[in-house]
Write a protein that holds these residues in place. Structure first.
Motif, PDB file in Angstrom:
ATOM      1  N   PRO A  57       0.832  -1.212   0.000  1.00 29.06           N
ATOM      2  CA  PRO A  57       0.000   0.000   0.000  1.00 29.06           C
ATOM      3  C   PRO A  57       0.859   1.252   0.000  1.00 29.06           C
ATOM      4  CG  PRO A  57      -0.768  -1.566   1.646  1.00 29.06           C
ATOM      5  CD  PRO A  57       0.519  -2.105   1.120  1.00 29.06           C
ATOM      6  N   LYS A  58       0.451   2.206  -0.813  1.00 30.04           N
ATOM      7  CA  LYS A  58       1.215   3.441  -0.940  1.00 30.04           C
ATOM      8  C   LYS A  58       0.905   4.385   0.207  1.00 30.04           C
ATOM      9  CE  LYS A  58       3.100   2.323  -4.896  1.00 30.04           C
ATOM     10  NZ  LYS A  58       4.521   2.017  -4.986  1.00 30.04           N
ATOM     11  N   LYS A  59       1.938   4.977   0.785  1.00 32.73           N
ATOM     12  CA  LYS A  59       1.764   6.020   1.778  1.00 32.73           C
ATOM     13  C   LYS A  59       2.001   7.365   1.118  1.00 32.73           C
ATOM     14  CE  LYS A  59       3.460   3.165   5.599  1.00 32.73           C
ATOM     15  NZ  LYS A  59       4.508   3.002   6.615  1.00 32.73           N
ATOM     16  N   PRO A  60       1.309   8.392   1.561  1.00 30.92           N
ATOM     17  CA  PRO A  60       1.557   9.710   1.001  1.00 30.92           C
ATOM     18  C   PRO A  60       3.009  10.118   1.209  1.00 30.92           C
ATOM     19  CG  PRO A  60      -0.387   9.701   2.406  1.00 30.92           C
ATOM     20  CD  PRO A  60       0.285   8.389   2.599  1.00 30.92           C
ATOM     21  N   ALA A  61       3.591  10.745   0.202  1.00 31.69           N
ATOM     22  CA  ALA A  61       4.974  11.193   0.315  1.00 31.69           C
ATOM     23  C   ALA A  61       5.051  12.329   1.326  1.00 31.69           C
ATOM     24  CB  ALA A  61       5.491  11.673  -1.039  1.00 31.69           C
ATOM     25  N   PRO A  62       5.904  12.196   2.339  1.00 31.80           N
ATOM     26  CA  PRO A  62       5.983  13.261   3.333  1.00 31.80           C
ATOM     27  C   PRO A  62       6.570  14.540   2.743  1.00 31.80           C
ATOM     28  CG  PRO A  62       7.382  11.374   3.945  1.00 31.80           C
ATOM     29  CD  PRO A  62       6.776  11.073   2.622  1.00 31.80           C
ATOM     30  N   GLU A  63       6.078  15.666   3.229  1.00 36.50           N
ATOM     31  CA  GLU A  63       6.667  16.938   2.844  1.00 36.50           C
ATOM     32  C   GLU A  63       7.820  17.192   3.801  1.00 36.50           C
ATOM     33  OE1 GLU A  63       4.260  20.283   1.952  1.00 36.50           O
ATOM     34  OE2 GLU A  63       2.457  19.081   1.826  1.00 36.50           O
ATOM     35  N   LYS A  64       9.003  17.372   3.246  1.00 37.93           N
ATOM     36  CA  LYS A  64      10.192  17.550   4.073  1.00 37.93           C
ATOM     37  C   LYS A  64      10.291  18.996   4.533  1.00 37.93           C
ATOM     38  CE  LYS A  64      11.494  13.290   3.672  1.00 37.93           C
ATOM     39  NZ  LYS A  64      11.448  12.373   4.819  1.00 37.93           N
ATOM     40  N   ASP A  65      10.312  19.192   5.835  1.00 39.52           N
ATOM     41  CA  ASP A  65      10.440  20.523   6.404  1.00 39.52           C
ATOM     42  C   ASP A  65      11.652  20.557   7.319  1.00 39.52           C
ATOM     43  OD1 ASP A  65       8.095  21.686   5.348  1.00 39.52           O
ATOM     44  OD2 ASP A  65       6.896  20.649   6.847  1.00 39.52           O
ATOM     45  N   ASN A  66      12.284  21.715   7.376  1.00 41.07           N
ATOM     46  CA  ASN A  66      13.243  21.969   8.420  1.00 41.07           C
ATOM     47  C   ASN A  66      12.431  22.415   9.627  1.00 41.07           C
ATOM     48  OD1 ASN A  66      15.151  22.896  10.163  1.00 41.07           O
ATOM     49  ND2 ASN A  66      15.990  24.471   8.804  1.00 41.07           N
TER      50      ASN A  66
ATOM     51  N   ILE B 154      -6.091   4.338  13.595  1.00 44.34           N
ATOM     52  CA  ILE B 154      -7.137   5.276  13.174  1.00 44.34           C
ATOM     53  C   ILE B 154      -6.516   6.459  12.441  1.00 44.34           C
ATOM     54  CG2 ILE B 154      -8.811   6.976  14.041  1.00 44.34           C
ATOM     55  CD1 ILE B 154      -9.329   4.895  16.354  1.00 44.34           C
ATOM     56  N   MET B 155      -5.437   6.992  12.986  1.00 41.19           N
ATOM     57  CA  MET B 155      -4.764   8.129  12.351  1.00 41.19           C
ATOM     58  C   MET B 155      -4.215   7.753  10.982  1.00 41.19           C
ATOM     59  SD  MET B 155      -2.874   9.688  15.737  1.00 41.19           S
ATOM     60  CE  MET B 155      -2.193  11.155  14.954  1.00 41.19           C
ATOM     61  N   LYS B 156      -3.673   6.544  10.867  1.00 39.49           N
ATOM     62  CA  LYS B 156      -3.177   6.077   9.568  1.00 39.49           C
ATOM     63  C   LYS B 156      -4.310   5.959   8.556  1.00 39.49           C
ATOM     64  CE  LYS B 156       0.563   3.343  11.648  1.00 39.49           C
ATOM     65  NZ  LYS B 156       1.051   1.968  11.936  1.00 39.49           N
ATOM     66  N   PHE B 157      -5.456   5.475   9.015  1.00 34.90           N
ATOM     67  CA  PHE B 157      -6.623   5.340   8.146  1.00 34.90           C
ATOM     68  C   PHE B 157      -6.949   6.676   7.482  1.00 34.90           C
ATOM     69  CE2 PHE B 157     -11.250   5.895   7.751  1.00 34.90           C
ATOM     70  CZ  PHE B 157     -11.596   4.816   6.940  1.00 34.90           C
ATOM     71  N   TRP B 158      -6.961   7.748   8.281  1.00 32.25           N
ATOM     72  CA  TRP B 158      -7.307   9.059   7.736  1.00 32.25           C
ATOM     73  C   TRP B 158      -6.153   9.687   6.958  1.00 32.25           C
ATOM     74  CZ3 TRP B 158     -12.168  10.315   7.261  1.00 32.25           C
ATOM     75  CH2 TRP B 158     -13.102   9.718   8.104  1.00 32.25           C
ATOM     76  N   ALA B 159      -4.932   9.420   7.385  1.00 32.82           N
ATOM     77  CA  ALA B 159      -3.779   9.939   6.639  1.00 32.82           C
ATOM     78  C   ALA B 159      -3.745   9.343   5.237  1.00 32.82           C
ATOM     79  CB  ALA B 159      -2.481   9.637   7.384  1.00 32.82           C
ATOM     80  N   GLU B 160      -4.098   8.075   5.118  1.00 31.82           N
ATOM     81  CA  GLU B 160      -4.095   7.431   3.811  1.00 31.82           C
ATOM     82  C   GLU B 160      -5.225   7.939   2.921  1.00 31.82           C
ATOM     83  OE1 GLU B 160      -3.964   3.295   4.778  1.00 31.82           O
ATOM     84  OE2 GLU B 160      -1.836   3.378   5.356  1.00 31.82           O
ATOM     85  N   LYS B 161      -6.212   8.578   3.520  1.00 35.22           N
ATOM     86  CA  LYS B 161      -7.261   9.233   2.718  1.00 35.22           C
ATOM     87  C   LYS B 161      -6.841  10.625   2.255  1.00 35.22           C
ATOM     88  CE  LYS B 161     -11.296   6.694   4.236  1.00 35.22           C
ATOM     89  NZ  LYS B 161     -11.520   6.160   2.870  1.00 35.22           N
ATOM     90  N   GLY B 162      -5.728  11.118   2.811  1.00 34.00           N
ATOM     91  CA  GLY B 162      -5.207  12.406   2.370  1.00 34.00           C
ATOM     92  C   GLY B 162      -5.236  13.512   3.395  1.00 34.00           C
TER      93      GLY B 162
ATOM     94  N   GLN C 154     -14.571  12.646   0.885  1.00 28.31           N
ATOM     95  CA  GLN C 154     -13.444  12.587  -0.051  1.00 28.31           C
ATOM     96  C   GLN C 154     -13.556  13.691  -1.107  1.00 28.31           C
ATOM     97  OE1 GLN C 154     -10.905  10.045   0.487  1.00 28.31           O
ATOM     98  NE2 GLN C 154      -9.858  11.650  -0.669  1.00 28.31           N
ATOM     99  N   ALA C 155     -14.773  13.943  -1.580  1.00 29.82           N
ATOM    100  CA  ALA C 155     -14.969  15.012  -2.557  1.00 29.82           C
ATOM    101  C   ALA C 155     -14.612  16.368  -1.954  1.00 29.82           C
ATOM    102  CB  ALA C 155     -16.413  15.009  -3.048  1.00 29.82           C
ATOM    103  N   MET C 156     -14.983  16.569  -0.705  1.00 28.07           N
ATOM    104  CA  MET C 156     -14.631  17.815  -0.011  1.00 28.07           C
ATOM    105  C   MET C 156     -13.124  17.948   0.138  1.00 28.07           C
ATOM    106  SD  MET C 156     -15.680  18.996   3.862  1.00 28.07           S
ATOM    107  CE  MET C 156     -14.616  17.723   4.591  1.00 28.07           C
ATOM    108  N   LEU C 157     -12.473  16.860   0.563  1.00 27.77           N
ATOM    109  CA  LEU C 157     -11.018  16.874   0.747  1.00 27.77           C
ATOM    110  C   LEU C 157     -10.308  17.130  -0.571  1.00 27.77           C
ATOM    111  CD1 LEU C 157      -8.685  16.387   2.761  1.00 27.77           C
ATOM    112  CD2 LEU C 157      -8.800  13.965   2.157  1.00 27.77           C
ATOM    113  N   ASP C 158     -10.732  16.451  -1.623  1.00 29.00           N
ATOM    114  CA  ASP C 158     -10.122  16.648  -2.938  1.00 29.00           C
ATOM    115  C   ASP C 158     -10.326  18.082  -3.427  1.00 29.00           C
ATOM    116  OD1 ASP C 158      -9.391  13.989  -2.866  1.00 29.00           O
ATOM    117  OD2 ASP C 158     -10.993  13.303  -4.204  1.00 29.00           O
ATOM    118  N   GLY C 159     -11.513  18.637  -3.146  1.00 29.00           N
ATOM    119  CA  GLY C 159     -11.780  20.012  -3.541  1.00 29.00           C
ATOM    120  C   GLY C 159     -10.881  21.004  -2.824  1.00 29.00           C
ATOM    121  N   MET C 160     -10.608  20.738  -1.548  1.00 26.79           N
ATOM    122  CA  MET C 160      -9.679  21.597  -0.814  1.00 26.79           C
ATOM    123  C   MET C 160      -8.279  21.494  -1.390  1.00 26.79           C
ATOM    124  SD  MET C 160     -10.853  21.221   3.168  1.00 26.79           S
ATOM    125  CE  MET C 160     -12.515  21.656   3.683  1.00 26.79           C
TER     126      MET C 160
END
Length: 589
Positions: free
Chosen positions: A29-38, A223-231, A121-127
């Motif tokens: 399963p693909k995980k979202p690519a983390p945004e690298k921050d300092n 639970i947190m992973k479930f929602w993170a994988e939704k975006g 999901q439609a709301m999240l994608d729209g954001m």
């Protein structure tokens, strides 16, 4: 012969294993690519502007009187027009709604009131299509008493879910007193089914989860992973400083509840759990997390959010909103002091949010601005200028961008909030002056901040075609989005200007803060220096005109923001004369 046949096969074996390994990776399963921050430098969540939506009060599309996901989708262009970059939405999970969604019965289920998972999901994608990130409210200090975990837990003492909650067997006698924020009888509730008491820091329908149980912690991370994988891009951790409990249940001294955080919050074990959460969720998914609360001391707050701790990324404290809990209001000197000391404490490390209102407080306009029709526009513009000019991530509550105000609710019969009703019963039981109590409740109740969004001057403020779940503020005919949208001098368009100013002036995000003329009784002035810029912020918090002497004055060429049409300067004595609630930002050498 066998050797000669095996040799070419042997040579192919590494190729075959490599092919197999690559296929296994492809199937994972693909995980979202983390945004690298300092994390001690620049980060998207530091540079953003967060907008909080109370979902059942934002926009209703099906006429049932409750806001929904489709209502948010309908207003996505509006959100984009504000210049905000993040949305935090209060809980929308399955819930009996005893505490308006902060009693969760299914952390992966959507309350039908708000729509479906497809709508979410439609709301999240729209954001995301508009460059807006989404912050999920995670309520895991406690669950609903209707959650399957609790139903299992209370069914028998030997149930596998028994240790998901805190239980005290009745045969041991009365449990040691623990204070409840919502229940005047205390935090232990007797349950006859297994002849035992369970713990609830909030309402009796909100039993506290047992974070000392590693199975509970893993459930939360999953639970947190479930929602993170939704975006989902971030998490707001509700009441999290209270999650860890001292399960030896020592006797606390009488009156300890007056210093609730000291006795009930920030136990050392909490940091172990946050490090687990960081390793399991925050880092691999590239999300951020903000804790509700920051402990009792600056060190508590740093222990939560300093990057080298690898726990959370941001905290928000309540000292500022605590300044104005009664109709007498607040003192500007205290206001300056609180913001200045928190900025100083986080000048080198860590990060905090900047806010003056949310779903647990009355409206910002009544508490920190001036709701008088003569002053509401400039005073709200001033407060929004301030919020967008401080170091820290600004949090704006829905409706504050148009100056929504408190709603008058003078009798207890109008209240439905479990907190308000609990406080009323406690006040009555302790013999308080109930007339005075109701005056204060009418001023500071969090129900003031939950009235439907005021979109226009049509029936029910354009919020719903049905009967709203909560009464619309009668001033919606004057205070609404439609009335302000095309007015360049409105509160709304000043807010839009300020989000733009913050984005275009990085000194307002990362620059050093320095207070100017601390003792001035009416004016809050400070500089923001850094990122190749020197900026001065001048705010007259008075309903009267006031003046201040400065080394440099604003001119037409260096003025960045002004909520009036002119600036009154006296070059001879280097003074700046400000109108009531005038707010200025200008650059200087």
């Amino acid at each position: 012969m066998h050797n000669s046949l095996f040799t070419p096969m042997k040579n192919l074996l590494p190729i075959f294993l490599a092919f197999l390994f690559l296929n296994l990776i492809a199937c994972e399963p693909k995980k979202p690519a983390p945004e690298k921050d300092n994390l001690e430098g620049k980060a998207w969540w530091k540079e953003g502007v967060l907008y909080q939506i109370y979902p059942q009060s934002f926009k209703d599309t099906d006429g049932d009187g409750y806001g929904d996901f489709k209502g948010v989708i309908e207003k996505l262009d509006y959100l984009e027009s504000l210049g905000i970059t993040m949305v935090w939405m209060n809980p929308f999970f399955e819930s009996p709604m005893v505490d308006n969604g902060y009693d969760v019965s299914d952390y992966r289920g959507i309350n039908p009131r708000y729509g479906t998972m497809e709508d979410f999901q439609a709301m999240l994608d729209g954001m995301h299509a508009r460059g807006i990130k989404f912050v999920l409210d995670v309520v895991v200090n406690h669950s609903s008493d209707q959650h399957d975990w609790f139903l299992q837990s209370r069914s028998s003492r030997d149930n596998p879910y028994r240790d998901y909650y805190h239980w005290w067997p009745a045969e041991k006698g009365t449990p040691p007193y623990r204070h409840s924020l919502f229940d005047p009888e205390g935090a232990w509730e007797y349950d006859s089914l297994t002849n035992a008491f369970y713990l609830h820091t909030f309402a009796e329908q909100q039993p506290d989860l047992n974070w000392e149980n590693p199975k509970v912690r893993q459930e939360v991370y999953d639970i947190m992973k479930f929602w993170a994988e939704k975006g989902v891009d971030g998490f707001r951790m509700d009441a999290f400083q209270f999650a860890s409990k001292d399960t030896t249940w020592p006797e606390f001294p009488e009156g300890h509840e007056k210093d609730f955080i000291k006795w009930y919050g920030m136990r050392p074990q909490l940091h172990e759990y946050l490090k687990e959460m960081y390793a399991e969720v925050i880092e691999p998914y590239g999300v951020f997390a903000v804790a509700e609360g920051a402990g009792s001391t600056f060190q508590d707050a740093h222990d939560l959010v300093d990057a080298d701790r690898k726990e959370l990324q941001m905290a928000y404290h309540f000292e500022t909103v605590d300044l104005s809990r009664t109709p007498e209001g607040y003192d500007l000197a205290d206001f300056k002091n609180v913001f200045s000391k928190w900025d100083s404490a986080f000048a080198e490390k860590g990060w905090i949010s900047i806010f003056l209102s949310n779903h647990d407080n009355a409206r910002m306009v009544n508490r920190f601005a001036n709701p008088d029709p003569k002053f509401i526009t400039p005073s709200t513009q001033l407060i929004n200028t301030f919020l967008m000019s401080m170091r820290g991530t600004p949090f704006t509550y829905y409706g504050d961008e148009i100056g929504m105000t408190n709603i008058d609710m003078p009798t207890i019969e109008e209240y439905v909030d479990v907190e308000a009703l609990g406080k009323y019963q406690a006040a009555k039981s302790s013999g308080q002056d109930m007339e005075e109590f109701m005056q204060i409740l009418n001023y500071n109740s969090r129900e003031n901040g939950r009235t439907p969004m005021q979109w226009d001057a049509t029936l029910q403020a354009g919020f719903t075609t049905g009967t709203p779940w909560m009464r619309v503020n009668p001033n919606y005919t004057e205070i609404n989005v439609s009335a302000q949208d095309q007015d360049p001098t409105s509160i709304l368009n000043h807010f839009r200007k300020m989000t733009k100013v913050r984005k275009e002036n990085p000194a307002l995000v990362y620059g050093k803060y320095e207070l100017v003329q601390k003792e001035h009784p009416d004016i809050y002035a400070f500089t923001r220096k850094g990122e190749g810029q020197n900026l001065m912020v001048i705010l007259n918090f008075s309903k009267n005109s006031s003046s201040i002497k400065l080394d440099q004055l604003p001119t037409e060429s260096n003025l960045i923001i002004n909520n009036y049409s002119d600036v009154n300067v006296n070059d001879q004595d280097m003074s700046l004369n400000l109108k009531p609630y005038q707010a200025l930002i200008f650059s200087f050498d």
